[in-house]
Every structure is written in structure tokens, then in C-alpha cells.
Design a protein around this motif. Structure first.
Motif, PDB file in Angstrom:
ATOM      1  N   UNK A 154       0.861  -1.193   0.000  1.00 15.06           N
ATOM      2  CA  UNK A 154       0.000   0.000   0.000  1.00 15.06           C
ATOM      3  C   UNK A 154       0.896   1.241   0.000  1.00 15.06           C
ATOM      4  N   UNK A 155       0.620   2.222  -0.860  1.00 21.31           N
ATOM      5  CA  UNK A 155       1.472   3.416  -0.958  1.00 21.31           C
ATOM      6  C   UNK A 155       1.645   4.152   0.370  1.00 21.31           C
ATOM      7  N   UNK A 156       0.556   4.262   1.149  1.00 20.09           N
ATOM      8  CA  UNK A 156       0.674   4.986   2.410  1.00 20.09           C
ATOM      9  C   UNK A 156       1.556   4.250   3.412  1.00 20.09           C
ATOM     10  N   UNK A 157       1.552   2.924   3.347  1.00 21.36           N
ATOM     11  CA  UNK A 157       2.463   2.156   4.193  1.00 21.36           C
ATOM     12  C   UNK A 157       3.917   2.445   3.798  1.00 21.36           C
ATOM     13  N   UNK A 158       4.149   2.602   2.485  1.00 17.21           N
ATOM     14  CA  UNK A 158       5.490   2.943   2.019  1.00 17.21           C
ATOM     15  C   UNK A 158       5.938   4.300   2.520  1.00 17.21           C
ATOM     16  N   UNK A 159       5.027   5.273   2.485  1.00 22.27           N
ATOM     17  CA  UNK A 159       5.352   6.615   2.998  1.00 22.27           C
ATOM     18  C   UNK A 159       5.654   6.556   4.487  1.00 22.27           C
ATOM     19  N   UNK A 160       4.820   5.809   5.213  1.00 21.61           N
ATOM     20  CA  UNK A 160       5.027   5.678   6.656  1.00 21.61           C
ATOM     21  C   UNK A 160       6.381   5.032   6.956  1.00 21.61           C
ATOM     22  N   UNK A 161       6.727   3.963   6.216  1.00 20.50           N
ATOM     23  CA  UNK A 161       7.997   3.274   6.436  1.00 20.50           C
ATOM     24  C   UNK A 161       9.183   4.180   6.122  1.00 20.50           C
ATOM     25  N   UNK A 162       9.050   4.980   5.069  1.00 19.47           N
ATOM     26  CA  UNK A 162      10.126   5.896   4.695  1.00 19.47           C
ATOM     27  C   UNK A 162      10.348   6.945   5.782  1.00 19.47           C
ATOM     28  N   UNK A 163       9.242   7.530   6.271  1.00 14.22           N
ATOM     29  CA  UNK A 163       9.355   8.538   7.340  1.00 14.22           C
ATOM     30  C   UNK A 163       9.961   7.917   8.594  1.00 14.22           C
ATOM     31  N   UNK A 164       9.528   6.685   8.928  1.00 17.24           N
ATOM     32  CA  UNK A 164      10.063   6.009  10.106  1.00 17.24           C
ATOM     33  C   UNK A 164      11.555   5.726   9.952  1.00 17.24           C
ATOM     34  N   UNK A 165      11.964   5.302   8.752  1.00 14.38           N
ATOM     35  CA  UNK A 165      13.383   5.026   8.507  1.00 14.38           C
ATOM     36  C   UNK A 165      14.216   6.294   8.644  1.00 14.38           C
ATOM     37  N   UNK A 166      13.711   7.402   8.089  1.00 16.75           N
ATOM     38  CA  UNK A 166      14.428   8.681   8.209  1.00 16.75           C
ATOM     39  C   UNK A 166      14.515   9.123   9.667  1.00 16.75           C
ATOM     40  N   UNK A 167      13.450   8.881  10.429  1.00 16.21           N
ATOM     41  CA  UNK A 167      13.452   9.243  11.848  1.00 16.21           C
ATOM     42  C   UNK A 167      14.492   8.427  12.619  1.00 16.21           C
ATOM     43  N   UNK A 168      14.580   7.125  12.322  1.00 14.21           N
ATOM     44  CA  UNK A 168      15.566   6.274  12.992  1.00 14.21           C
ATOM     45  C   UNK A 168      16.987   6.672  12.615  1.00 14.21           C
ATOM     46  N   UNK A 169      17.189   7.043  11.359  1.00  6.79           N
ATOM     47  CA  UNK A 169      18.505   7.520  10.928  1.00  6.79           C
ATOM     48  C   UNK A 169      18.871   8.810  11.640  1.00  6.79           C
ATOM     49  N   UNK A 170      17.894   9.706  11.818  1.00  8.45           N
ATOM     50  CA  UNK A 170      18.141  10.958  12.532  1.00  8.45           C
ATOM     51  C   UNK A 170      18.497  10.692  13.987  1.00  8.45           C
ATOM     52  N   UNK A 171      17.836   9.714  14.605  1.00  9.23           N
ATOM     53  CA  UNK A 171      18.141   9.369  15.993  1.00  9.23           C
ATOM     54  C   UNK A 171      19.544   8.772  16.109  1.00  9.23           C
ATOM     55  N   UNK A 172      19.924   7.944  15.123  1.00  8.49           N
ATOM     56  CA  UNK A 172      21.275   7.376  15.131  1.00  8.49           C
ATOM     57  C   UNK A 172      22.329   8.470  14.991  1.00  8.49           C
ATOM     58  N   UNK A 173      22.053   9.438  14.120  1.00  7.17           N
ATOM     59  CA  UNK A 173      22.986  10.563  13.948  1.00  7.17           C
ATOM     60  C   UNK A 173      23.061  11.397  15.222  1.00  7.17           C
ATOM     61  N   UNK A 174      21.917  11.608  15.862  1.00  7.34           N
ATOM     62  CA  UNK A 174      21.895  12.363  17.111  1.00  7.34           C
ATOM     63  C   UNK A 174      22.679  11.639  18.202  1.00  7.34           C
ATOM     64  N   UNK A 175      22.561  10.319  18.242  1.00  7.07           N
ATOM     65  CA  UNK A 175      23.309   9.523  19.222  1.00  7.07           C
ATOM     66  C   UNK A 175      24.813   9.692  19.022  1.00  7.07           C
ATOM     67  N   UNK A 176      25.238   9.659  17.769  1.00  9.81           N
ATOM     68  CA  UNK A 176      26.657   9.871  17.473  1.00  9.81           C
ATOM     69  C   UNK A 176      27.089  11.278  17.854  1.00  9.81           C
ATOM     70  N   UNK A 177      26.221  12.251  17.609  1.00 14.65           N
ATOM     71  CA  UNK A 177      26.553  13.643  17.875  1.00 14.65           C
ATOM     72  C   UNK A 177      26.767  13.903  19.368  1.00 14.65           C
ATOM     73  N   UNK A 178      25.910  13.318  20.210  1.00 18.03           N
ATOM     74  CA  UNK A 178      25.965  13.621  21.639  1.00 18.03           C
ATOM     75  C   UNK A 178      26.963  12.738  22.390  1.00 18.03           C
TER      76      UNK A 178
END
Length: 251
Positions: A154-178
């Protein structure tokens, strides 16, 4: 990653000799990540074929196929891990004598620093090849495949998964930063404490005879406490961000 294989650098020349092994690991990763889709495909077939038809033969055959593919998954994962571990060992053997000679010459010329650190860095490089970090590097490029499969459902599931993946990547980057700066300072204190202890233990008899041991031990303990305090601070920060990441994944 490209500069690691730069033939102008000694490390790049050594890594370049193992291009074939890295290519094999990448191919294994392709198959492994495709097989990671098995649970989803199995459940889809269960809902579409087994539950609607109530055919036990279909259920048994699907389950047997998945079990065989899971065995293949385990074998390929083991082979990939063993391959990378042996690459790390071969790199250690290729660079070991060179690093030892460089550390010895540095100590002989009294250029300062910790001459043992170079050998510790080489050991960390070897451990990197046998750890989960390099495996994750080979797995990350196949993430678009998962996103494509989810989008096909389902396209909306794809959008949700993409946003979630970007959020997890941002959290990983934040973890490295701090945590990066704090962990680096902790490592420097650990190295300084080890070097301080090593330099003083060479004169252990003199230190004991002059009654200097308590003072030297106190200075070493202070440096160790500083290192442990910084490591604890970094771990606390990482655990908070890690908890947020775990909540995000579960959600």
C-alpha cells in the motif's frame, strides 16, 4: 568508502587486495536481505491460500519451503561472517609487522604519545571486520528493497515506512553527535592512565623504595575515574536515545 581503497595509502593498498572478498560479502548480503522478506511473504500466503482454502497440504509445503530457505539464510550469514572475520585477520597479518616497527621507531625517537596505541588501533580494525558494524554497512544498501515491497502492499504504508526510517537515521545521527566527543575524551583519559602506569611501572623498585606508590596510584586512579565518568555520561546519553529509537521501531 572509496578513499579506503586509495592505492596511494598503505592501508588502501592492503584493503584493495581484498576487493573480491568484499564483493562476495555484498552478494551474500543481497541474498540474505531478500530472504529477510520470508516472514512477510509466508504470512501473506497463509492469509491468501491456507486460511481461505483450509488446505493442510498447502500449509505443510509452504512451511517446508520456508524452513529450507531459513537454513540457506543461516548458512549464508555464517559464511559472510566467517569471510569478513578472515579478511580482518589477514589485514592484521599484512600490517602487523609494519605497525610494530613504526611504533618501535616512534618510541625509540621519543616522539611522545603512546606507541602501543598504533597496535591497539590495528586490533580495533581487525575487530571491526568481525563485528556487526561492517555487516550493517553491507545490509543498508538493500533497505530500498524493503521500502519497495511495503509500497507495493500500500502506498501509504510505504510513505510511513520511509518517514520512520528517516526518523531512525536521525536518531542514530543524534546519538553519534551527543556521544562522540565524550567517548573520545574518555578514550584519551584511558590511554593517558595506561601510559602513566606503564611509564611508572618500569621503575617499580625505585618507586617502592622511595614510598611514592600511594601518590602515583592516586594520580592513576584520578585519571581512571575521569575516564569512567565520561564513559558513564556517554552511556547514559546513548541509552536515552536508544530507548526513543526502540519505542519508534516498536510503534
Amino acid at each position: 568508502m572509496k578513499h579506503l581503497f586509495d592505492s596511494r595509502h598503505e592501508l588502501g593498498r592492503v584493503l584493495g587486495t581484498y576487493r573480491k572478498a568484499f564483493t562476495q560479502a555484498a552478494l551474500y548480503s543481497l541474498v540474505i536481505n531478500l530472504l529477510n522478506l520470508l516472514p512477510s511473504l509466508y504470512m501473506l500466503q497463509m492469509y491468501d491460500r491456507v486460511l481461505t482454502s483450509r488446505n493442510s497440504t498447502t500449509l505443510v509445503m509452504l512451511t517446508l519451503i520456508v524452513m529450507v530457505l531459513y537454513i540457506l539464510f543461516g548458512v549464508l550469514d555464517s559464511v559472510r561472517q566467517r569471510l569478513l572475520t578472515r579478511v580482518g585477520i589477514q589485514i592484521d597479518r599484512s600490517l602487523g609487522d609494519r605497525v610494530f616497527n613504526a611504533a618501535f621507531e616512534r618510541h625509540l625517537r621519543k616522539l611522545g604519545g603512546n606507541p602501543v596505541q598504533a597496535m591497539q588501533d590495528l586490533a580495533q580494525l581487525r575487530q571491526f571486520f568481525s563485528g556487526s558494524g561492517l555487516v550493517a554497512f553491507f545490509d543498508v544498501p538493500w533497505m530500498p528493497i524493503y521500502l519497495l515491497v511495503i509500497t507495493l502492499i500500500h502506498p501509504w504504508l510505504g510513505v510511513f515506512a520511509l518517514v520512520a526510517a528517516l526518523l531512525l537515521m536521525a536518531l542514530a545521527w543524534l546519538n553519534e553527535l551527543v556521544t562522540h566527543k565524550t567517548l573520545k575524551e574518555a578514550g584519551n583519559h584511558n590511554v593517558a592512565a595506561a601510559l602513566y602506569a606503564n611509564n611508572n611501572l618500569r621503575n617499580a623498585e625505585v618507586i617502592h623504595a622511595m614510598g611514592m606508590l600511594p601518590g602515583i596510584r592516586a594520580r592513576w586512579s584520578e585519571r581512571q575515574r575521569q575516564a569512567m565518568s565520561l564513559q558513564t555520561l556517554a552511556a547514559d546519553r546513548a541509552s536515552k536515545i536508544g530507548s526513543i529509537s526502540k519505542i519508534t521501531r516498536i510503534t
